[in-house]
Design an enzyme around this catalytic site. Structure first.
Site: not given
Length: 147
Positions: A8, A65, A98, A133, A67
């Site tokens: 963004d 973005c 993992h 995993h 954050t």
């Protein structure tokens, strides 16, 4: 390997730096937008990018973005996506080894280009370890297929 990459407005500048690294490293990618710092709604960018990865058009995706949180939440709503928000190389490596993450998200207002490129390098180089995993990732997929 071909990567889908998107951002963004808050991640646009960091996306440009990562694309320079991908070019230099001769890693194929498709820029799925945005193409400026003009404000957009992050789900409008994250969801189409994640859907392209889920459809198998791209092996992996990178979405940025401000954050990394919003695009991670949005991408993880797409069936088949395991998006990981990483702001350090250890998390990036573990998300591949993992969790078999197929989308990396980061925050352009949280980390600088040097660290972001190190994270991308680590994430792209990582291989899923499978074994115990695999069982855990399969449980997530099973749940996802039953909702």
């Amino acid at each position: 390997m071909t990567i889908a990459i998107a951002s963004d407005h808050g991640g646009y500048e960091l996306k440009k730096e990562i694309m320079k690294y991908l070019d230099k490293s001769k890693i194929d990618y498709k820029d799925m937008g945005v193409f400026s710092t003009e404000s957009v709604d992050y789900p409008d960018i994250a969801i189409p990018c994640a859907e392209a990865v889920a459809r198998g058009e791209f092996e992996k995706g990178i979405i940025i973005c401000g954050t990394g949180i919003g695009v991670c939440i949005a991408a993880n709503k797409v069936k088949g996506i395991r998006a990981a928000l990483c702001h350090d190389t250890f998390s990036a490596r573990m998300s591949r080894q993992h969790n078999n993450a197929n989308v990396l998200t980061m925050g352009g207002r949280v980390i600088g280009p040097g660290l972001a490129i190190d994270i991308v390098k680590e994430w792209l180089a990582g291989d899923f370890e499978g074994n115990r995993h695999e069982r855990r990732v399969e449980k997530i997929t099973e749940y996802e297929n039953n909702i």
